[in-house]
Write a protein that holds these residues in place. Structure first.
Motif, PDB file in Angstrom:
ATOM      1  N   ASN A  64       0.829  -1.207   0.000  1.00  8.05           N
ATOM      2  CA  ASN A  64       0.000   0.000   0.000  1.00  8.05           C
ATOM      3  C   ASN A  64       0.863   1.257   0.000  1.00  8.05           C
ATOM      4  O   ASN A  64       0.537   2.235  -0.670  1.00  8.05           O
ATOM      5  N   TRP A  65       1.950   1.223   0.730  1.00  2.00           N
ATOM      6  CA  TRP A  65       2.847   2.380   0.760  1.00  2.00           C
ATOM      7  C   TRP A  65       3.410   2.640  -0.640  1.00  2.00           C
ATOM      8  O   TRP A  65       3.425   3.773  -1.116  1.00  2.00           O
ATOM      9  N   ALA A  66       3.874   1.570  -1.318  1.00  2.00           N
ATOM     10  CA  ALA A  66       4.428   1.722  -2.669  1.00  2.00           C
ATOM     11  C   ALA A  66       3.359   2.281  -3.614  1.00  2.00           C
ATOM     12  O   ALA A  66       3.649   3.162  -4.437  1.00  2.00           O
ATOM     13  N   PHE A  67       2.132   1.795  -3.491  1.00  7.11           N
ATOM     14  CA  PHE A  67       1.057   2.303  -4.340  1.00  7.11           C
ATOM     15  C   PHE A  67       0.817   3.789  -4.085  1.00  7.11           C
ATOM     16  O   PHE A  67       0.671   4.565  -5.026  1.00  7.11           O
ATOM     17  N   THR A  68       0.780   4.197  -2.818  1.00  3.89           N
ATOM     18  CA  THR A  68       0.522   5.611  -2.514  1.00  3.89           C
ATOM     19  C   THR A  68       1.647   6.503  -3.031  1.00  3.89           C
ATOM     20  O   THR A  68       1.398   7.611  -3.489  1.00  3.89           O
ATOM     21  N   ARG A  69       2.884   6.030  -2.957  1.00  8.07           N
ATOM     22  CA  ARG A  69       4.013   6.822  -3.459  1.00  8.07           C
ATOM     23  C   ARG A  69       3.909   6.972  -4.984  1.00  8.07           C
ATOM     24  O   ARG A  69       4.138   8.047  -5.522  1.00  8.07           O
ATOM     25  N   LEU A  70       3.583   5.881  -5.670  1.00  8.96           N
ATOM     26  CA  LEU A  70       3.439   5.932  -7.125  1.00  8.96           C
ATOM     27  C   LEU A  70       2.284   6.857  -7.505  1.00  8.96           C
ATOM     28  O   LEU A  70       2.414   7.683  -8.419  1.00  8.96           O
ATOM     29  N   ALA A  71       1.156   6.728  -6.827  1.00 14.33           N
ATOM     30  CA  ALA A  71      -0.006   7.577  -7.126  1.00 14.33           C
ATOM     31  C   ALA A  71       0.329   9.051  -6.912  1.00 14.33           C
ATOM     32  O   ALA A  71      -0.079   9.906  -7.704  1.00 14.33           O
ATOM     33  N   ALA A  72       1.074   9.357  -5.872  1.00 16.49           N
ATOM     34  CA  ALA A  72       1.465  10.742  -5.613  1.00 16.49           C
ATOM     35  C   ALA A  72       2.350  11.273  -6.739  1.00 16.49           C
ATOM     36  O   ALA A  72       2.168  12.400  -7.210  1.00 16.49           O
TER      37      ALA A  72
END
Length: 178
Positions: free
Chosen positions: A18-26
């Motif tokens: 989830n952290w990796a996804f949020t960083r990519l989305a940002a």
């Protein structure tokens, strides 16, 4: 806007996926943090299931990208969801919604739309305000959408209505541009 009731999470709160996804989305959206994802991501597996469900409605739903964004923007406006509206104004523009169309979406079904768009927006308005659709609006919608698209529209409105409730209750803050 008031203080978030549950703050956006970091690596430990979200877990690696989830952290990796949020960083990519940002990065993709040009913000420091996508608060919707770093907050809801605290639910771990539920977050990933919600992402899958949401993606099956938009962008991979039964409606066109432009129609989907028209629906989402109207729901956000009716619900007073600043986060959804801010986020989907940008996405809507990429999906082909012009500034004039955006203004007319905010104005509503009677803002100079053709029969198809007026029917869709009228159904959105009724679903958000009454949680039902009257027979006249239903018949107008069904002249333009088959069963599959009609069900997809209903689910899309419900998803973004639910999301507006969640974002408001959690007091999720607007994203800050990077």
């Amino acid at each position: 806007m008031s203080t978030p009731r549950i703050a956006p999470g970091g690596f430990r709160d979200l877990g690696p996926a989830n952290w990796a996804f949020t960083r990519l989305a940002a990065r993709v959206t040009g913000v420091h943090d996508t608060h919707i994802f770093s907050t809801l991501g605290r639910t771990r597996g539920l977050f990933r299931a919600w992402l899958y469900f949401g993606a099956r409605l938009m962008p991979f739903g039964t409606l066109s990208r432009k129609d989907s964004e028209m629906v989402i923007i109207r729901v956000a406006h009716l619900r007073g969801s600043a986060y959804e509206l801010d986020h989907h104004r940008r996405i809507g523009k990429r999906a082909g919604i012009t500034d004039d169309e955006l203004a007319r979406i905010l104005e509503g079904p009677d803002a100079g739309w053709g029969d198809r768009e007026r029917a869709i927006l009228r159904v959105v308005d009724q679903l958000v305000t009454t949680h039902d659709v009257d027979d006249v609006a239903w018949e107008a919608l069904r002249r333009h959408l088959d069963e599959r698209r009609t069900i997809g529209l209903l689910l899309l409105v419900g998803q973004y209505d639910m999301l507006a409730t969640t974002l408001h209750t959690l007091r999720v803050q607007l994203d800050v541009r990077a």
